[in-house]
Design an enzyme around this catalytic site. Structure first.
Site, PDB file in Angstrom:
ATOM      1  N   ASP A  68     -28.346 -23.219 -28.385  1.00  0.00           N
ATOM      2  CA  ASP A  68     -28.904 -22.099 -29.150  1.00  0.00           C
ATOM      3  C   ASP A  68     -29.422 -22.591 -30.498  1.00  0.00           C
ATOM      4  O   ASP A  68     -29.276 -23.765 -30.838  1.00  0.00           O
ATOM      5  CB  ASP A  68     -27.854 -20.988 -29.324  1.00  0.00           C
ATOM      6  CG  ASP A  68     -26.448 -21.521 -29.630  1.00  0.00           C
ATOM      7  OD1 ASP A  68     -26.330 -22.675 -30.067  1.00  0.00           O
ATOM      8  OD2 ASP A  68     -25.477 -20.778 -29.439  1.00  0.00           O
ATOM      9  N   ASP A 137     -15.119 -13.057 -30.401  1.00  0.00           N
ATOM     10  CA  ASP A 137     -15.463 -11.800 -29.718  1.00  0.00           C
ATOM     11  C   ASP A 137     -15.822 -12.031 -28.243  1.00  0.00           C
ATOM     12  O   ASP A 137     -16.336 -11.140 -27.582  1.00  0.00           O
ATOM     13  CB  ASP A 137     -16.635 -11.095 -30.443  1.00  0.00           C
ATOM     14  CG  ASP A 137     -17.924 -11.909 -30.438  1.00  0.00           C
ATOM     15  OD1 ASP A 137     -17.935 -13.045 -29.901  1.00  0.00           O
ATOM     16  OD2 ASP A 137     -18.942 -11.410 -30.964  1.00  0.00           O
ATOM     17  N   HIS A 139     -18.010 -14.236 -27.126  1.00  0.00           N
ATOM     18  CA  HIS A 139     -19.383 -14.660 -26.837  1.00  0.00           C
ATOM     19  C   HIS A 139     -19.417 -16.091 -26.319  1.00  0.00           C
ATOM     20  O   HIS A 139     -18.507 -16.890 -26.552  1.00  0.00           O
ATOM     21  CB  HIS A 139     -20.318 -14.453 -28.041  1.00  0.00           C
ATOM     22  CG  HIS A 139     -20.125 -15.395 -29.186  1.00  0.00           C
ATOM     23  ND1 HIS A 139     -20.225 -14.988 -30.498  1.00  0.00           N
ATOM     24  CD2 HIS A 139     -19.848 -16.720 -29.245  1.00  0.00           C
ATOM     25  CE1 HIS A 139     -20.024 -16.032 -31.284  1.00  0.00           C
ATOM     26  NE2 HIS A 139     -19.796 -17.086 -30.562  1.00  0.00           N
ATOM     27  N   GLU A 144     -23.815 -12.264 -27.194  1.00  0.00           N
ATOM     28  CA  GLU A 144     -22.798 -11.377 -27.750  1.00  0.00           C
ATOM     29  C   GLU A 144     -22.378 -10.341 -26.699  1.00  0.00           C
ATOM     30  O   GLU A 144     -23.061 -10.164 -25.692  1.00  0.00           O
ATOM     31  CB  GLU A 144     -23.373 -10.658 -28.984  1.00  0.00           C
ATOM     32  CG  GLU A 144     -23.743 -11.597 -30.127  1.00  0.00           C
ATOM     33  CD  GLU A 144     -22.528 -12.136 -30.903  1.00  0.00           C
ATOM     34  OE1 GLU A 144     -21.413 -12.183 -30.352  1.00  0.00           O
ATOM     35  OE2 GLU A 144     -22.715 -12.512 -32.071  1.00  0.00           O
TER      36      GLU A 144
HETATM   37  P1  PGA Z   1     -16.575 -22.356 -33.197  1.00  0.00           P
HETATM   38  O1  PGA Z   1     -17.639 -21.415 -32.522  1.00  0.00           O
HETATM   39  O2  PGA Z   1     -16.460 -23.567 -32.306  1.00  0.00           O
HETATM   40  O3  PGA Z   1     -17.170 -22.699 -34.523  1.00  0.00           O
HETATM   41  O4  PGA Z   1     -15.304 -21.605 -33.290  1.00  0.00           O
HETATM   42  C1  PGA Z   1     -17.589 -21.187 -31.144  1.00  0.00           C
HETATM   43  C2  PGA Z   1     -18.634 -20.165 -30.782  1.00  0.00           C
HETATM   44  O5  PGA Z   1     -18.986 -19.339 -31.646  1.00  0.00           O
HETATM   45  O6  PGA Z   1     -19.090 -20.155 -29.642  1.00  0.00           O
END
Ligand code: PGA
Length: 261
Positions: A68, A137, A139, A144
Site C-alpha cells: 500500500d 481494528d 485491517h 479498513e
Molecule cells: P503495525 O501496523 O505493524 O505498525 O502495527 C500493522 C498494520 O497497520 O497493518
C-alpha cells in the site's frame, strides 16, 4: 491456517526471515510482497543482518511489491512506503529501485493507479510470499473494516483509529494522510503464501477476531480464513486472546520436520 504461538518478537523475526529466505533460495527471481509498519521491522533487520554477515541468499533476481501507499505525501517523503521499504530493507539487500514496485500515488494518475498496479503484479507472475501485519481494528494492508472481501487495488480512506495508530510516524494525527492506495483483500488472496506477523498485546483482540471469529468484512483480516496457505507467526502477548492457543502450540511442537512452512 497454521498459527504458530511463539514467545518473543525476536522469535517471530527469525522464523519470518527463514520463510522469506527459503522462498528466495528456492526461486532466484522470487516475488516478495512487503508490508510496512512497525511489526515487520525486526524481520527486515534480521534479513539485512544475515545478508551483511554473508549467510543470506542472493537477492540478484528478487522482485518486490509493497502492499500500500499513502496519497498526498510529497515524492520522496521519508514516511512514504516507497521510501520506507528502501530504507528499511531493499537498499541494504542490494535490490535496485526498479525491482521494487508500489502503487503509484501521483495525483493525476489516481483513477487508474489500482488497475496499473494489478497489471504489474500479474506481469510479475504474482506474489510468492506476502508479508502482512494486522491493524488493531482488524485491517489488512489498508483495507479498513467494511472493505469488500473480493476487493482489488484501489483508493481507500483511513479510519480515525488507523490514523491515530500511525500518528507516531508523523508527529501528529493531522499530518497522517487521509487517503491511501492499497492492495485489495482479493489481491492479497492471490499471493501464493501469506505470512502474517503479529506482535504486542494491542493486536490480541484483532488476531483472535481474524482467525477464530466469523468471516466478515467487519474484520478484514478474517479473509485469511479463505486462503489455502497462511502462516501466522505471533508472540506471546499477541496470542493472549486465542481460545485454541494451546492446540496451535501442540500442532507446532508436533510439526513434521520435513513439512517446512
Ligand atoms: P503495525 O501496523 O505493524 O505498525 O502495527 C500493522 C498494520 O497497520 O497493518
Amino acid at each position: 491456517m497454521e498459527i504458530v504461538p511463539l514467545e518473543t518478537a525476536e522469535q517471530v523475526a527469525v522464523l519470518a526471515a527463514d520463510v522469506l529466505e527459503t522462498a528466495v533460495r528456492s526461486r532466484g527471481d522470487a516475488v516478495l510482497g512487503l508490508a510496512t509498519g512497525s511489526t515487520p521491522l525486526p524481520t527486515y533487520r534480521e534479513l539485512v543482518r544475515r545478508h551483511e554477515a554473508g549467510s543470506g541468499p542472493s537477492y540478484d533476481g528478487v522482485r518486490c511489491f509493497t502492499l500500500d501507499e499513502y496519497i498526498g505525501l510529497p515524492a520522496g517523503h521519508p514516511e512514504s512506503y516507497r521510501a520506507t521499504i528502501a530504507r528499511e530493507l531493499t537498499d541494504a539487500l542490494g535490490i535496485p529501485a526498479e525491482r521494487v514496485h508500489g502503487p503509484d500515488p501521483a495525483p493525476d494518475g489516481l483513477p487508474t493507479a489500482g488497475e496499473r498496479y494489478e497489471a504489474a503484479l500479474e506481469r510479475a507472475g504474482g506474489v510468492d510470499v506476502q508479508v502482512l501485519g494486522i491493524g488493531s481494528d482488524g485491517h489488512l494492508a489498508f483495507n479498513e473494516p467494511g472493505s469488500s472481501l473480493g476487493s482489488r487495488t484501489r483508493i481507500k480512506t483511513l479510519t480515525e483509529e488507523t490514523r491515530r495508530d500511525n500518528a507516531r510516524f508523523f508527529g501528529s494525527v493531522e499530518d497522517v494522510p487521509r487517503h491511501v492506495l492499497t492492495q485489495g483483500l482479493g489481491t492479497i488472496l492471490r499471493a501464493r503464501h501469506l505470512l502474517l506477523l503479529v506482535t504486542g498485546p494491542g493486536k490480541a483482540a484483532a488476531l483472535s477476531a481474524a482467525v477464530e471469529g466469523p468471516l466478515t468484512a467487519s474484520c478484514p483480516a478474517s479473509v485469511l480464513q479463505l486462503h489455502p496457505h497462511v502462516t501466522v507467526l505471533a508472540d506471546a502477548s499477541a496470542t493472549g486472546a486465542l481460545e485454541r492457543r494451546a492446540h496451535y502450540r501442540e500442532v507446532y511442537d508436533a510439526k513434521p520436520a520435513w513439512q517446512g512452512f
